[in-house]
Design a protein around this motif. Structure first.
Motif, PDB file in Angstrom:
ATOM      1  N   THR A  12     108.419  26.262 -89.117  1.00 58.21           N
ATOM      2  CA  THR A  12     109.616  26.003 -88.318  1.00 58.21           C
ATOM      3  C   THR A  12     109.723  27.046 -87.216  1.00 58.21           C
ATOM      4  OG1 THR A  12     110.791  25.009 -90.193  1.00 58.21           O
ATOM      5  CG2 THR A  12     112.128  25.803 -88.349  1.00 58.21           C
ATOM      6  N   SER A  28     109.243  22.197 -85.351  1.00 55.06           N
ATOM      7  CA  SER A  28     108.104  22.843 -86.002  1.00 55.06           C
ATOM      8  C   SER A  28     106.952  23.045 -85.032  1.00 55.06           C
ATOM      9  CB  SER A  28     107.629  22.002 -87.191  1.00 55.06           C
ATOM     10  OG  SER A  28     108.656  21.871 -88.155  1.00 55.06           O
ATOM     11  N   ASP A  30     104.025  21.986 -85.272  1.00 52.26           N
ATOM     12  CA  ASP A  30     103.197  20.792 -85.099  1.00 52.26           C
ATOM     13  C   ASP A  30     103.913  19.696 -84.313  1.00 52.26           C
ATOM     14  OD1 ASP A  30     105.071  19.931 -86.907  1.00 52.26           O
ATOM     15  OD2 ASP A  30     103.624  19.230 -88.416  1.00 52.26           O
ATOM     16  N   THR A  32     107.022  18.462 -84.983  1.00 52.98           N
ATOM     17  CA  THR A  32     107.883  17.646 -85.822  1.00 52.98           C
ATOM     18  C   THR A  32     109.354  18.037 -85.655  1.00 52.98           C
ATOM     19  OG1 THR A  32     106.164  17.276 -87.478  1.00 52.98           O
ATOM     20  CG2 THR A  32     108.442  16.990 -88.197  1.00 52.98           C
ATOM     21  N   SER A  34     113.096  17.664 -87.386  1.00 50.88           N
ATOM     22  CA  SER A  34     113.795  17.341 -88.630  1.00 50.88           C
ATOM     23  C   SER A  34     115.297  17.432 -88.388  1.00 50.88           C
ATOM     24  CB  SER A  34     113.394  18.307 -89.748  1.00 50.88           C
ATOM     25  OG  SER A  34     112.002  18.257 -89.996  1.00 50.88           O
ATOM     26  N   LYS A  52     112.845  12.833 -90.229  1.00 52.04           N
ATOM     27  CA  LYS A  52     111.727  13.729 -89.950  1.00 52.04           C
ATOM     28  C   LYS A  52     110.621  12.922 -89.296  1.00 52.04           C
ATOM     29  CE  LYS A  52     108.781  17.283 -92.091  1.00 52.04           C
ATOM     30  NZ  LYS A  52     108.460  17.980 -93.359  1.00 52.04           N
ATOM     31  N   SER A  53     110.186  13.363 -88.100  1.00 60.46           N
ATOM     32  CA  SER A  53     109.143  12.642 -87.404  1.00 60.46           C
ATOM     33  C   SER A  53     108.509  13.539 -86.349  1.00 60.46           C
ATOM     34  CB  SER A  53     109.700  11.380 -86.736  1.00 60.46           C
ATOM     35  OG  SER A  53     108.682  10.672 -86.056  1.00 60.46           O
ATOM     36  N   LYS A  54     107.255  13.302 -86.032  1.00 58.99           N
ATOM     37  CA  LYS A  54     106.566  14.047 -84.994  1.00 58.99           C
ATOM     38  C   LYS A  54     106.955  13.466 -83.637  1.00 58.99           C
ATOM     39  CE  LYS A  54     102.069  15.950 -83.743  1.00 58.99           C
ATOM     40  NZ  LYS A  54     100.671  16.169 -84.151  1.00 58.99           N
ATOM     41  N   GLU A  57     103.267  16.656 -79.260  1.00 60.95           N
ATOM     42  CA  GLU A  57     101.931  17.046 -79.697  1.00 60.95           C
ATOM     43  C   GLU A  57     101.867  18.543 -79.985  1.00 60.95           C
ATOM     44  OE1 GLU A  57      99.358  15.185 -80.489  1.00 60.95           O
ATOM     45  OE2 GLU A  57     100.680  13.473 -80.136  1.00 60.95           O
ATOM     46  N   SER A  78     109.096  21.251 -75.639  1.00 61.28           N
ATOM     47  CA  SER A  78     107.825  21.620 -76.251  1.00 61.28           C
ATOM     48  C   SER A  78     107.176  22.754 -75.468  1.00 61.28           C
ATOM     49  CB  SER A  78     106.879  20.416 -76.293  1.00 61.28           C
ATOM     50  OG  SER A  78     106.445  20.085 -74.989  1.00 61.28           O
TER      51      SER A  78
END
Length: 326
Positions: A12, A28, A30, A32, A34, A52-54, A57, A78
């Protein structure tokens, strides 16, 4: 004694509470996202994972909630400079979903920070970019978070004409005036951490309704510090003061400023630096005022959370410090 309400996953990188403190969004490494909701009953202090999902990238570096009048929505920034605006979608009896409704930025036009503000009954979004430009977007339809219009684009400089090379900005920090509302014009504060000194020092921008443009009305830097790289800014709520309080963090420490409300003949607002606070070991990454605008929370490179207040004589001091537990 403090009570743990949630343990976040390893990896996180950032988190943000919504305006009512009933939901937590976490990003996160990666990419993701949440979303955690308070459990029933509403008085419960525990949280449950509801989504929770990506969504990216790369690493999510910041999450900003949209003002609640415009629904449940967040902006995720990002590490590659893309901002995804996601809103909660409820369809019949289907499980709760968050869907991307708009993206800003690109690999060559990176967004470093975004903040939302309301003025004249419309939602504004200010975005700071890696080339030193700022863009102000306005939501065209309060029911459609995908419909944004570019209102203005400018750089964080006092003089309208500045000659400097291509700017490279590592980070930026924006803070809207919390007092702006449905009947008031917008004003916000922004500072950059860049290789171009003219962009760096924190400046207050205000919308000039008569000429339909944004104007710099204050620069929060003493003469010898102009051009210092800014790591974080925070505009305090005002519950009746005859001046505004603003915090600005640079490599020289944490400065507390008073911003006057009455402009001079040039339209500039008076400023006074009332404190320079030291305590963090390394740069300050994030700052947040409480709802009264009397206590400032800061965190930074040393991993500490520090609380700052002024006494009855107006002298600022560290009120408490917390070290995260492993």
């Amino acid at each position: 004694m403090a009570k743990e309400v949630l343990t976040l996953d390893n990896g996180t990188t950032c988190s943000s509470w919504n305006y009512s403190g009933t939901r937590l969004a976490a990003g996160s490494a990666d990419g993701t996202l949440s979303i955690f909701d308070s459990r029933d009953p509403p008085s419960s202090s525990s949280l449950r994972l509801s989504f929770k999902s990506k969504v990216h990238e790369g690493n999510i570096v910041n999450i900003v909630w949209v003002p609640p009048a415009y629904g449940d929505a967040v902006a995720c920034i990002s590490v590659d400079g893309i901002v995804s605006l996601l809103e909660e979608v409820v369809e019949d009896s289907q499980p709760l979903q968050w869907k991307i409704c708009k993206c800003f930025g690109s690999s060559s036009d990176k967004v470093l920070d975004v903040q939302f503000g309301i003025s004249l009954a419309s939602l504004k979004m200010v975005a700071a970019y890696s080339d030193g430009h700022m863009k102000v977007f306005e939501l065209l339809d309060p029911l459609e978070l995908k419909n944004w219009q570019l209102q203005a684009e400018f750089q964080n400089v006092i003089e309208s004409v500045s000659s400097f090379g291509k700017a490279v900005c590592l980070s930026a920090s924006i803070s809207f005036n919390p007092q702006n509302g449905g009947s008031q014009e917008s004003s916000f504060l922004v500072g950059f951490n860049s290789n171009t000194s003219e962009l760096n020092s924190a400046k207050v921008w205000e919308f000039d309704q008569a000429h339909q443009r944004w104007l710099p009305v204050a620069e929060l830097a003493v003469p010898e510090d102009k051009g210092d790289q800014v790591y974080a800014v925070a505009w305090a709520p005002n519950i009746g003061r005859t001046y505004e309080i603003i915090a600005v963090a640079t490599h020289k420490g944490l400065a507390i400023w008073h911003l006057g409300l009455n402009p001079d003949h040039d339209g500039r607002l008076p400023v006074e630096r009332v404190a320079v606070l030291s305590g963090h070991d390394g740069m300050v990454w994030q700052m947040e005022w409480d709802m009264s605008g009397m206590t400032l929370a800061t965190t930074g490179q040393d991993g500490m959370v520090r609380l700052w207040q002024s006494n009855l004589n107006g002298v600022w001091h560290q009120q408490a410090a917390f070290e995260p537990t492993s």
